[in-house]
Motif scaffolding. Structure first.
Motif, mmCIF file in Angstrom:
data_model
loop_
_atom_site.group_PDB
_atom_site.id
_atom_site.type_symbol
_atom_site.label_atom_id
_atom_site.label_comp_id
_atom_site.label_asym_id
_atom_site.label_seq_id
_atom_site.Cartn_x
_atom_site.Cartn_y
_atom_site.Cartn_z
ATOM 1 N N ASP A 1 -42.397 37.389 20.751
ATOM 2 C CA ASP A 1 -41.062 37.520 20.180
ATOM 3 C C ASP A 1 -40.392 38.839 20.530
ATOM 4 O OD1 ASP A 1 -42.240 35.874 17.232
ATOM 5 O OD2 ASP A 1 -41.150 35.031 18.916
ATOM 6 N N GLY A 2 -41.056 39.704 21.268
ATOM 7 C CA GLY A 2 -40.400 40.966 21.524
ATOM 8 C C GLY A 2 -41.101 41.765 22.599
ATOM 9 N N PRO A 3 -40.531 42.916 22.947
ATOM 10 C CA PRO A 3 -41.103 43.744 23.997
ATOM 11 C C PRO A 3 -42.330 44.491 23.499
ATOM 12 C CG PRO A 3 -39.187 44.808 23.030
ATOM 13 C CD PRO A 3 -39.285 43.448 22.419
ATOM 14 N N ALA A 4 -43.050 45.050 24.437
ATOM 15 C CA ALA A 4 -44.248 45.793 24.071
ATOM 16 C C ALA A 4 -43.880 47.011 23.237
ATOM 17 C CB ALA A 4 -44.982 46.219 25.344
ATOM 18 N N ARG A 5 -44.814 47.406 22.337
ATOM 19 C CA ARG A 5 -44.614 48.608 21.538
ATOM 20 C C ARG A 5 -45.963 49.303 21.380
ATOM 21 N NH1 ARG A 5 -46.335 47.625 16.291
ATOM 22 N NH2 ARG A 5 -46.549 45.435 15.729
ATOM 23 N N PRO A 6 -45.980 50.590 21.143
ATOM 24 C CA PRO A 6 -47.238 51.306 20.973
ATOM 25 C C PRO A 6 -48.001 50.804 19.764
ATOM 26 C CG PRO A 6 -45.410 52.835 21.332
ATOM 27 C CD PRO A 6 -44.826 51.487 21.123
ATOM 28 N N ALA A 7 -49.346 50.755 19.883
ATOM 29 C CA ALA A 7 -50.176 50.358 18.756
ATOM 30 C C ALA A 7 -49.958 51.325 17.611
ATOM 31 C CB ALA A 7 -51.648 50.346 19.175
ATOM 32 N N GLY A 8 -49.903 50.800 16.426
ATOM 33 C CA GLY A 8 -49.723 51.602 15.242
ATOM 34 C C GLY A 8 -48.273 51.885 14.923
ATOM 35 N N ALA A 9 -47.373 51.616 15.878
ATOM 36 C CA ALA A 9 -45.957 51.840 15.597
ATOM 37 C C ALA A 9 -45.406 50.657 14.834
ATOM 38 C CB ALA A 9 -45.185 52.026 16.911
ATOM 39 N N ALA A 10 -44.745 50.896 13.749
ATOM 40 C CA ALA A 10 -44.195 49.815 12.921
ATOM 41 C C ALA A 10 -42.936 49.274 13.569
ATOM 42 C CB ALA A 10 -43.890 50.339 11.522
ATOM 43 N N ALA A 11 -42.811 47.948 13.533
ATOM 44 C CA ALA A 11 -41.580 47.332 14.042
ATOM 45 C C ALA A 11 -40.435 47.681 13.111
ATOM 46 C CB ALA A 11 -41.754 45.825 14.127
ATOM 47 N N ARG A 12 -39.368 48.184 13.678
ATOM 48 C CA ARG A 12 -38.239 48.588 12.848
ATOM 49 C C ARG A 12 -37.396 47.382 12.483
ATOM 50 N NH1 ARG A 12 -35.412 52.792 16.605
ATOM 51 N NH2 ARG A 12 -36.033 51.180 18.071
ATOM 52 N N PRO A 13 -37.050 47.242 11.176
ATOM 53 C CA PRO A 13 -36.184 46.131 10.789
ATOM 54 C C PRO A 13 -34.878 46.210 11.574
ATOM 55 C CG PRO A 13 -37.111 47.213 8.853
ATOM 56 C CD PRO A 13 -37.459 48.056 10.036
ATOM 57 N N GLY A 14 -34.497 45.097 12.137
ATOM 58 C CA GLY A 14 -33.265 45.068 12.913
ATOM 59 C C GLY A 14 -33.401 45.711 14.266
ATOM 60 N N GLY A 15 -34.626 46.023 14.688
ATOM 61 C CA GLY A 15 -34.849 46.674 15.963
ATOM 62 C C GLY A 15 -34.934 45.699 17.095
ATOM 63 N N ALA A 16 -35.718 46.100 18.111
ATOM 64 C CA ALA A 16 -35.765 45.322 19.351
ATOM 65 C C ALA A 16 -36.309 43.929 19.124
ATOM 66 C CB ALA A 16 -36.614 46.060 20.379
ATOM 67 N N THR A 17 -37.345 43.799 18.234
ATOM 68 C CA THR A 17 -37.938 42.486 18.017
ATOM 69 C C THR A 17 -36.935 41.531 17.405
ATOM 70 O OG1 THR A 17 -40.121 43.471 17.721
ATOM 71 C CG2 THR A 17 -39.802 41.262 16.858
ATOM 72 N N ALA A 18 -36.212 41.996 16.396
ATOM 73 C CA ALA A 18 -35.200 41.151 15.753
ATOM 74 C C ALA A 18 -34.095 40.798 16.741
ATOM 75 C CB ALA A 18 -34.628 41.859 14.529
ATOM 76 N N ALA A 19 -33.701 41.787 17.551
ATOM 77 C CA ALA A 19 -32.639 41.522 18.522
ATOM 78 C C ALA A 19 -33.079 40.473 19.529
ATOM 79 C CB ALA A 19 -32.257 42.816 19.241
ATOM 80 N N ALA A 20 -34.334 40.571 19.985
ATOM 81 C CA ALA A 20 -34.831 39.595 20.948
ATOM 82 C C ALA A 20 -34.883 38.205 20.352
ATOM 83 C CB ALA A 20 -36.222 40.018 21.424
ATOM 84 N N ARG A 21 -35.105 38.115 19.041
ATOM 85 C CA ARG A 21 -35.165 36.816 18.393
ATOM 86 C C ARG A 21 -33.771 36.220 18.207
ATOM 87 N NH1 ARG A 21 -37.195 38.272 13.755
ATOM 88 N NH2 ARG A 21 -39.358 38.148 14.489
ATOM 89 N N TYR A 22 -32.813 37.070 17.835
ATOM 90 C CA TYR A 22 -31.502 36.538 17.475
ATOM 91 C C TYR A 22 -30.555 36.375 18.656
ATOM 92 C CZ TYR A 22 -32.559 36.499 12.548
ATOM 93 O OH TYR A 22 -33.116 36.194 11.337
#
Length: 537
Positions: free
Chosen positions: A11-32
């Motif tokens: 559902d989204g681009p790679a991110r560093p381990a341990g980094a929290a996905a930011r609400p409304g960030g890249a993952t949400a943008a990739a989904r919407y």
């Protein structure tokens, strides 16, 4: 210092381990982003409907939306994209309702758009890579069946009614409408969806074999209507005689005034009086709500109509929108002769929000923020023919329906089976005068004519008023900027003539429901087998 490892997901681009996905960030943008694209893609097929009227676009307009569903990372996301696509389709296709229902329109789009989630699921399961010949052959009819099931579901009168059915885009093409004479508008919709699905296969399959199979299916679906039109003769013409005329001359009166009821009535009276001394007519048809008088209790207005009928030498069909003796308002079609009222038909299927508010205790607030009905109209209890006669006194039974009722295939079919020689629609789309609604509405009369093999006319207060022959071909029209009386000679079909659709009814959508149910059952069974297969391994 070493960089943390990257985590990846569908559902989204790679991110560093341990980094929290930011609400409304890249993952949400990739989904919407693809969901918003699906919402926009849902509006594209609406351009094939009147008034834009790019009918040829209908055969490929679904492809962008279907592609987004096909490329979804999973079944759930495909269903969600189908939902967003459906919401976009309803929002665009019924945008003209905004002035009437206001903020309820997005709610309507979300509710009815959810029906298209099944389309997204069907597309993903059948068309996700790698495509095989078997799935290339299965996908067009199955996806068409699922789409048709959604159209049939939202056509239920309690849910509003069948507006913006995809097959209606072909209303100006009698060769394609030949499919409607066989299976109703449903068969036209099925052909359009099947072609779109096959085009998607042709564009996305890697193996040339499924591409070839899909191309053959698309060609067959495209050719089906014209071949049927060429091979099947037109509905047989009436022979005339004691059982009825072979042709009638009908005057459709369009006053073009909507703001003040008395001015509207007087404009209709002037247009009718202008017929005197011209070629004689067999019937004069006024639009919906052409008088606000209760003709059962207002002898002055009734006498005016009787005099107009006598002067024109023909019966007059008026549209009554009046408060009755019981205190409730109803909309009636009233057949008037020089001797008085012959018969009347009261509108059965009312316009949601326009003539009544569904679940008024819950949704009544809509009337306060829009032009939705302040009070519910009183519906009629039965559909019936009106026993008109032509100017020679020969029977001319009329299947009279009022405005929104032209959207319902079953009502026109019932009237034709009961013996209607002409389908007559009284209309008023004045509230939506500068929108796509008038053109969308008049197109339905052409479709009902093709389905039933009966000529159809529509008289509207402000347009469009038009006449169609028994194959849905337009014979004459008055546009929304015109006023006066449109006189048209209407050839009749033989009283016993029956299209296949008249004989078999809604076999096509019912078959689609069965195919959809079967596909759903097979999907559930396959999902249950997967854990068992994994355990055995």
């Amino acid at each position: 210092m070493p960089r943390p490892p990257l985590l990846t997901g569908p559902d989204g681009p790679a991110r560093p381990a341990g980094a929290a996905a930011r609400p409304g960030g890249a993952t949400a943008a990739a989904r919407y982003r693809p969901r918003l694209a699906a919402l926009a893609a849902g509006a594209l097929p609406v351009l094939a409907f009147p008034a834009p009227g790019v009918a040829a676009l209908a055969w490929v307009a679904l492809v962008p939306g279907l592609l987004l569903m096909q490329r979804a990372p999973g079944a759930r996301e495909a269903a969600v994209r189908g939902w967003w696509f459906g919401a976009g389709f309803i929002l665009a296709g019924m945008s003209w309702l905004l002035s009437s229902v206001g903020p309820a329109l997005p709610l309507i789009a979300v509710v009815f758009g959810s029906l298209q989630a099944g389309v997204g699921l069907a597309v993903w399961r059948l068309l996700r890579p790698p495509l095989t010949v078997r799935r290339a052959l299965l996908a067009p009819p199955v996806v068409a069946a699922v789409w048709l099931t959604t159209e049939y579901a939202r056509s239920w009168p309690a849910l509003g009614g069948p507006w913006a059915l995809l097959g209606a885009t072909q209303w100006q093409h009698p060769a394609v409408l030949a499919l409607a004479s066989a299976g109703g508008i449903w068969l036209v919709s099925a052909a359009v969806v099947a072609v779109n699905t096959a085009v998607l296969v042709v564009l996305t399959a890697v193996d040339p074999r499924p591409r070839a199979a899909a191309a053959l299916l698309a060609a067959a679906a495209l050719a089906a209507g014209p071949v049927l039109f060429a091979l099947r003769p037109a509905p047989p013409a009436a022979g005339g005689g004691a059982d009825g005329p072979a042709q009638v001359r009908i005057a459709l009166v369009q006053p073009g005034i909507v703001d003040e009821p008395q001015a509207r009535f007087e404009a209709g009276a002037r247009a009718t009086s202008a017929l005197v001394g011209q070629q004689p007519v067999d019937l004069v048809v006024w639009g919906e709500s052409s008088t606000a008088a209760d003709l059962d209790r207002d002898p002055v207005v009734l006498d005016r109509l009787r005099a107009l009928s006598a002067a024109a030498g023909a019966e007059l069909l008026a549209g009554e929108d009046a408060r009755k003796a019981d205190g409730r308002i109803s909309k009636d079609a009233v057949l008037v002769a020089p001797g008085g009222v012959v018969d009347r038909y009261r509108k059965i299927r009312l316009v949601p929000f326009g003539e009544y508010i569904p679940l008024r205790p819950v949704l009544g607030w809509v009337a306060g923020v829009s032009r939705a009905a302040g009070e519910n109209r009183a519906p009629g209890s039965e559909q019936r023919l009106l026993p008109a006669v032509d100017r020679s006194g020969r029977p001319l039974p009329l299947g009279v329906l009022i405005c929104f009722e032209s959207a319902f295939p079953d009502m026109a079919r019932s009237a034709a089976r009961d013996g209607a020689r002409v389908l007559v629609y009284q209309s008023s789309t004045s509230t939506f005068q500068r929108t796509w609604a008038p053109e969308q509405h008049v197109s339905l009369a052409a479709i009902r004519a093709a389905e039933t093999g009966r000529p159809a006319v529509q008289a509207s207060l402000t347009g469009v008023s038009a006449a169609f022959d028994a194959q849905g071909r337009e014979l004459a029209r008055l546009g929304t900027d015109d006023t006066g009386a449109l006189v048209v000679d209407l050839p009749l079909t033989a009283p016993g003539a029956a299209t296949w659709y008249l004989r078999v009814g809604d076999v096509v959508p019912l078959t689609a429901v069965l195919v959809t149910a079967g596909a759903a059952a097979l999907t559930v069974t396959a999902r249950r087998r997967q854990p068992l297969d994994s355990e055995r391994k």
